[in-house]
Design a protein around this motif. Sequence first.
Motif, PDB file in Angstrom:
ATOM      1  N   MET A   1       0.844  -1.181   0.000  1.00  0.00           N
ATOM      2  CA  MET A   1       0.000   0.000   0.000  1.00  0.00           C
ATOM      3  C   MET A   1       0.894   1.251   0.000  1.00  0.00           C
ATOM      4  N   LYS A   2       0.597   2.177  -0.870  1.00  0.00           N
ATOM      5  CA  LYS A   2       1.356   3.428  -0.959  1.00  0.00           C
ATOM      6  C   LYS A   2       1.071   4.293   0.271  1.00  0.00           C
ATOM      7  N   HIS A   3       2.002   5.169   0.625  1.00  0.00           N
ATOM      8  CA  HIS A   3       1.850   6.004   1.821  1.00  0.00           C
ATOM      9  C   HIS A   3       0.587   6.860   1.785  1.00  0.00           C
ATOM     10  N   TYR A   4       0.258   7.418   0.640  1.00  0.00           N
ATOM     11  CA  TYR A   4      -0.925   8.277   0.546  1.00  0.00           C
ATOM     12  C   TYR A   4      -2.218   7.463   0.682  1.00  0.00           C
ATOM     13  N   GLU A   5      -2.170   6.189   0.301  1.00  0.00           N
ATOM     14  CA  GLU A   5      -3.357   5.343   0.394  1.00  0.00           C
ATOM     15  C   GLU A   5      -3.732   5.039   1.845  1.00  0.00           C
ATOM     16  N   ARG A   6      -2.774   5.148   2.749  1.00  0.00           N
ATOM     17  CA  ARG A   6      -3.045   4.918   4.169  1.00  0.00           C
ATOM     18  C   ARG A   6      -3.737   6.119   4.818  1.00  0.00           C
ATOM     19  N   ASP A   7      -3.729   7.244   4.137  1.00  0.00           N
ATOM     20  CA  ASP A   7      -4.389   8.457   4.651  1.00  0.00           C
ATOM     21  C   ASP A   7      -5.854   8.412   4.210  1.00  0.00           C
ATOM     22  N   THR A   8      -6.722   7.956   5.088  1.00  0.00           N
ATOM     23  CA  THR A   8      -8.126   7.728   4.714  1.00  0.00           C
ATOM     24  C   THR A   8      -8.841   9.016   4.325  1.00  0.00           C
ATOM     25  N   GLU A   9      -8.525  10.117   4.981  1.00  0.00           N
ATOM     26  CA  GLU A   9      -9.186  11.376   4.623  1.00  0.00           C
ATOM     27  C   GLU A   9      -8.779  11.828   3.222  1.00  0.00           C
ATOM     28  N   PHE A  10      -7.498  11.756   2.924  1.00  0.00           N
ATOM     29  CA  PHE A  10      -7.020  12.102   1.582  1.00  0.00           C
ATOM     30  C   PHE A  10      -7.720  11.240   0.536  1.00  0.00           C
ATOM     31  N   MET A  11      -7.783   9.940   0.788  1.00  0.00           N
ATOM     32  CA  MET A  11      -8.408   9.030  -0.164  1.00  0.00           C
ATOM     33  C   MET A  11      -9.912   9.274  -0.290  1.00  0.00           C
ATOM     34  N   GLN A  12     -10.567   9.724   0.758  1.00  0.00           N
ATOM     35  CA  GLN A  12     -11.983  10.082   0.657  1.00  0.00           C
ATOM     36  C   GLN A  12     -12.172  11.246  -0.312  1.00  0.00           C
ATOM     37  N   HIS A  13     -11.221  12.164  -0.313  1.00  0.00           N
ATOM     38  CA  HIS A  13     -11.312  13.343  -1.179  1.00  0.00           C
ATOM     39  C   HIS A  13     -10.964  13.032  -2.636  1.00  0.00           C
ATOM     40  N   VAL A  14      -9.965  12.185  -2.867  1.00  0.00           N
ATOM     41  CA  VAL A  14      -9.468  11.998  -4.235  1.00  0.00           C
ATOM     42  C   VAL A  14      -9.370  10.553  -4.708  1.00  0.00           C
ATOM     43  N   GLY A  15      -9.635   9.598  -3.851  1.00  0.00           N
ATOM     44  CA  GLY A  15      -9.484   8.190  -4.229  1.00  0.00           C
ATOM     45  C   GLY A  15     -10.283   7.817  -5.462  1.00  0.00           C
ATOM     46  N   HIS A  16     -11.519   8.297  -5.537  1.00  0.00           N
ATOM     47  CA  HIS A  16     -12.365   7.981  -6.701  1.00  0.00           C
ATOM     48  C   HIS A  16     -11.801   8.597  -7.976  1.00  0.00           C
ATOM     49  N   LEU A  17     -11.134   9.737  -7.861  1.00  0.00           N
ATOM     50  CA  LEU A  17     -10.509  10.361  -9.033  1.00  0.00           C
ATOM     51  C   LEU A  17      -9.271   9.574  -9.460  1.00  0.00           C
ATOM     52  N   ILE A  18      -8.463   9.153  -8.490  1.00  0.00           N
ATOM     53  CA  ILE A  18      -7.268   8.364  -8.794  1.00  0.00           C
ATOM     54  C   ILE A  18      -7.644   7.061  -9.493  1.00  0.00           C
ATOM     55  N   ARG A  19      -8.714   6.443  -9.048  1.00  0.00           N
ATOM     56  CA  ARG A  19      -9.131   5.155  -9.622  1.00  0.00           C
ATOM     57  C   ARG A  19      -9.899   5.285 -10.938  1.00  0.00           C
TER      58      ARG A  19
END
Length: 165
Positions: A1-19
Amino acid sequence: MKHYERDTEFMQHVGHLIRHPRFQKLIPIVQHHHSTRFEHSINVAYTSYKIAKKFGWDHKSTARGGLLHDFFYYDWRETKFNKSHAWVHPRIAIRNARKLTQLNKREEDIILKHMWGATMAPPRYKEAYIVTMVDKYWAVKEALTPLRNYLKQGPWSKTSNKMKI
């Protein structure tokens, strides 16, 4: 798992865009010789997000704008846009970003003004200044990857297998 992926708040904001499949198209595109546009965009987004959050600023918009600031698919070194790339690519990026998601004014400003210094119009929002500076930081860091790797492996390195001088 990448370091940014462990940041749940960050992923809530942009995870859907990254994917998103359109954003995933950035994976093979070279950005600063030793990084991809995908990696660069995430590096800029995550670093900018952390800075904005530390200051108590709009870290969600900062993350989203930072992620989408270079959302274009061409190699600027090989196109007719080469000389005007600093001015052209933010407009292409915002057009592509609008196809992916709805943007607020702050996110639009981040995307359009992240080349300030190479372009005339300064950012309107403080979050855009963060992304502008972080983008330059990552551009230099990524471009200097071979030098950094060489220095890590030099004769002065504890991990070097080379003969010590």
